[in-house]
Design a protein around this motif. Structure first.
Motif, short mmCIF file in Angstrom:
data_model
loop_
_atom_site.label_atom_id
_atom_site.label_comp_id
_atom_site.label_asym_id
_atom_site.label_seq_id
_atom_site.Cartn_x
_atom_site.Cartn_y
_atom_site.Cartn_z
N LEU A 199 0.42 47.69 43.50
CA LEU A 199 0.09 48.93 42.80
C LEU A 199 1.22 49.39 41.90
CD1 LEU A 199 -1.72 50.93 45.65
CD2 LEU A 199 -2.76 50.00 43.58
N MET A 200 2.45 49.10 42.26
CA MET A 200 3.60 49.51 41.45
C MET A 200 3.79 48.65 40.21
SD MET A 200 4.68 52.26 42.79
CE MET A 200 2.96 52.57 43.31
N ARG A 201 2.95 47.63 40.04
CA ARG A 201 3.00 46.80 38.83
C ARG A 201 2.04 47.31 37.75
NH1 ARG A 201 3.36 42.84 43.13
NH2 ARG A 201 5.48 41.99 43.17
N ARG A 202 1.30 48.37 38.06
CA ARG A 202 0.41 48.95 37.06
C ARG A 202 1.23 49.58 35.93
NH1 ARG A 202 -2.65 53.22 40.48
NH2 ARG A 202 -0.61 53.22 41.51
N PRO A 203 0.64 49.70 34.73
CA PRO A 203 1.34 50.36 33.63
C PRO A 203 1.82 51.76 34.05
CG PRO A 203 -0.67 49.33 32.83
CD PRO A 203 -0.69 49.21 34.32
N ALA A 204 2.97 52.14 33.57
CA ALA A 204 3.63 53.42 33.83
C ALA A 204 4.54 53.38 35.05
CB ALA A 204 2.64 54.58 33.97
N PHE A 205 4.29 52.49 36.01
CA PHE A 205 5.08 52.50 37.23
C PHE A 205 6.38 51.70 37.18
CE2 PHE A 205 1.08 54.10 38.81
CZ PHE A 205 1.47 55.04 39.75
N PRO A 206 6.41 50.49 36.62
CA PRO A 206 7.64 49.68 36.72
C PRO A 206 8.89 50.34 36.18
CG PRO A 206 5.80 48.31 36.02
CD PRO A 206 5.31 49.72 35.98
N GLY A 207 8.77 51.21 35.18
CA GLY A 207 9.94 51.85 34.60
C GLY A 207 10.38 53.13 35.29
N LEU A 208 9.64 53.56 36.30
CA LEU A 208 9.99 54.82 36.98
C LEU A 208 11.25 54.66 37.82
CD1 LEU A 208 6.50 56.06 38.28
CD2 LEU A 208 7.68 56.72 36.16
N THR A 255 1.30 51.68 66.02
CA THR A 255 2.12 51.90 64.84
C THR A 255 1.34 51.54 63.57
OG1 THR A 255 3.01 49.66 64.96
CG2 THR A 255 4.22 51.38 66.12
N GLY A 256 1.90 51.93 62.42
CA GLY A 256 1.33 51.52 61.15
C GLY A 256 0.97 52.63 60.19
N TYR A 257 1.36 53.87 60.48
CA TYR A 257 0.90 55.01 59.70
C TYR A 257 1.66 55.22 58.40
CZ TYR A 257 -1.90 56.39 63.73
OH TYR A 257 -2.83 56.42 64.73
N PHE A 258 2.82 54.61 58.23
CA PHE A 258 3.56 54.75 56.99
C PHE A 258 4.49 53.56 56.80
CE2 PHE A 258 4.27 58.31 59.98
CZ PHE A 258 5.29 57.77 60.76
N ILE A 259 4.69 53.20 55.55
CA ILE A 259 5.60 52.10 55.22
C ILE A 259 6.32 52.41 53.92
CG2 ILE A 259 4.38 50.26 56.46
CD1 ILE A 259 3.98 50.22 52.79
N SER A 260 7.42 51.70 53.67
CA SER A 260 8.16 51.81 52.42
C SER A 260 8.42 50.42 51.89
CB SER A 260 9.50 52.54 52.63
OG SER A 260 9.31 53.86 53.09
N LEU A 261 8.53 50.29 50.58
CA LEU A 261 8.90 49.01 50.02
C LEU A 261 10.31 48.63 50.45
CD1 LEU A 261 7.56 48.95 46.35
CD2 LEU A 261 6.52 48.03 48.42
N GLU A 262 10.51 47.36 50.67
CA GLU A 262 11.81 46.86 51.06
C GLU A 262 12.37 45.97 49.94
OE1 GLU A 262 11.21 44.79 54.73
OE2 GLU A 262 10.69 46.61 55.85
N ALA A 263 13.67 45.71 50.00
CA ALA A 263 14.30 44.85 49.00
C ALA A 263 13.58 43.52 48.92
CB ALA A 263 15.78 44.64 49.35
N GLY A 264 13.22 43.11 47.73
CA GLY A 264 12.53 41.84 47.54
C GLY A 264 11.03 41.95 47.48
N ASP A 265 10.45 43.11 47.83
CA ASP A 265 8.99 43.26 47.79
C ASP A 265 8.44 43.21 46.38
OD1 ASP A 265 8.56 43.39 50.51
OD2 ASP A 265 8.69 45.58 50.62
N MET A 266 9.24 43.65 45.41
CA MET A 266 8.80 43.63 44.02
C MET A 266 9.21 42.32 43.34
SD MET A 266 7.06 46.38 43.33
CE MET A 266 7.12 46.49 41.55
#
Length: 380
Positions: free
Chosen positions: A300-309, A369-380
């Motif tokens: 989802l973070m590869r959509r337009p507008a997101f990568p430069g944020l 478990t499983g209610y929230f997650i964050s991107l980690e180094a290397g996910d992108m």
């Protein structure tokens, strides 16, 4: 489920047969719309106009959650399938519990409801307009069914505690309802009291509502100053949606998002496989696979507008269970937001442990478990 099937299930006694909890008496209560409603309490037969209200019923009734529920809407299966599985595993008979969907005008088949002979029908506040257009309350009352409006979504800060108390009265669990409200209030105060004392700068936050569930996945459906927008603020963030949106939900355009350049991006997600037409949502919730969820979030973070944020570049991208937006478990989201936004100030706060403790004290199903997650180094 067809009306005929519902009626037959009710008549054959497969569901909805409950031991009468006590001698009922007529009582007047006031629902969240200010309507005065007269009904016999405790109610013997309850129809949940939204199945996700079970999150509250379970917290006040525990092992007796389904004792007096005679039917419910189909939204738990469609919008929160993993929670449904948790309750089905604990209470197998709920597979027989009549379910109904909504019809043309945004309300449901009243004939199906009447066939179940409930004492009370609980509806959500956002259904008021459709119900009025269909004269649903008048028709229900003519059939001897009291209608009570609840709200955990439109203005939860104003209406959550009143709605908990109403369900406590309907289900003869007023003491437990008070304990639930007290617990929620205390857990929110663990964040707001510390923020008030420390007065940290609030980071800018964009929270996106259920991206990837239907249609295309272009952004940017978000929240105004209530619901998740308010949870962001209570957690110590500045909700950028509140700068442009006055209601519960609304849309920013991608250019607004780029200009705002938030410090954190959060998306809401759940298991929507039963109703999604694109299946690009982030599946977070009870028992969710964190690796798969992070992959969806990264996509989802590869959509337009997101990568430069800034948030994406600095790996401050998160996903949280969407259903926190419609039940009084919002204190968990507020604690997790605080941890994300102010990690040093809230180094000792563990939202997952809080939710686990809540399950132990209030709920008849085990914590997963499983209610929230964050991107980690290397996910992108």
């Amino acid at each position: 489920m067809k009306m005929l099937t519902i009626a037959l299930l009710a008549l054959t006694g497969l569901v909805g047969v409950a031991t009468e909890p006590a001698l009922a008496e007529k009582t007047e209560i006031t629902d969240v719309t200010g309507r005065r409603v007269e009904l016999e309490l405790p109610a013997k037969r309850v129809l949940l106009g939204e199945a996700r209200q079970v999150h509250v019923v379970a917290a006040v009734k525990g092992d007796k959650t389904f004792e007096t529920i005679v039917g419910w809407r189909d939204d738990l299966v469609k919008k929160d399938a993993d929670t449904y599985v948790s309750y089905r595993d604990r209470f197998p008979d709920i597979e027989k519990l009549p379910r109904f969907g909504y019809v043309g005008n945004g309300t449901f088949d009243l004939e199906a409801a009447i066939a179940l002979k409930p004492d009370v029908l609980t509806l959500n506040l956002e259904s008021v307009k459709a119900a009025e257009e269909a004269s649903l309350v008048e028709k229900a009352e003519a059939a001897g069914i009291a209608v009570v409006y609840l709200d955990f979504r439109v203005d939860p800060e104003k209406n959550t505690e009143d709605s908990i108390a109403l369900l406590g009265k309907i289900f003869a669990a007023e003491d437990q309802a008070k304990k639930l409200a007290d617990y929620r209030r205390a857990q929110i105060a663990r964040v707001t009291d510390r923020l008030a004392a420390a007065k940290p700068a609030f980071p800018k936050v964009f929270i996106e509502r259920s991206p990837g569930i239907s249609g295309d996945v272009a952004c940017c459906r978000t929240f105004g100053p209530v619901n998740f927008g308010r949870m962001v603020e209570l957690g110590g963030g500045h909700n950028i949606g509140s700068d442009a949106i006055t209601g519960t939900f609304g849309d920013l355009n991608p250019e607004q998002l780029v200009v705002a350049d938030p410090d954190h991006v959060i998306v809401t997600g759940a298991n929507w496989a039963a109703e999604s037409d694109v299946n690009q949502f982030v599946n977070v919730g009870p028992g969710a696979d964190p690796k798969a969820a992070r992959q969806r979030l990264a996509d989802l973070m590869r959509r337009p507008a997101f990568p430069g944020l800034k948030a994406v570049k600095q790996n401050q991208v998160h996903a949280i269970w969407h259903q926190f937006y419609g039940n009084p478990y919002d204190f968990v989201a507020i604690q997790q937001f605080a941890k994300w936004f102010h990690p040093q100030l809230f180094a000792d706060l563990d939202a997952e442990e809080t939710f686990r403790d809540f399950h132990r004290k209030f709920l008849p199903v085990a914590y997963r478990t499983g209610y929230f997650i964050s991107l980690e180094a290397g996910d992108m």
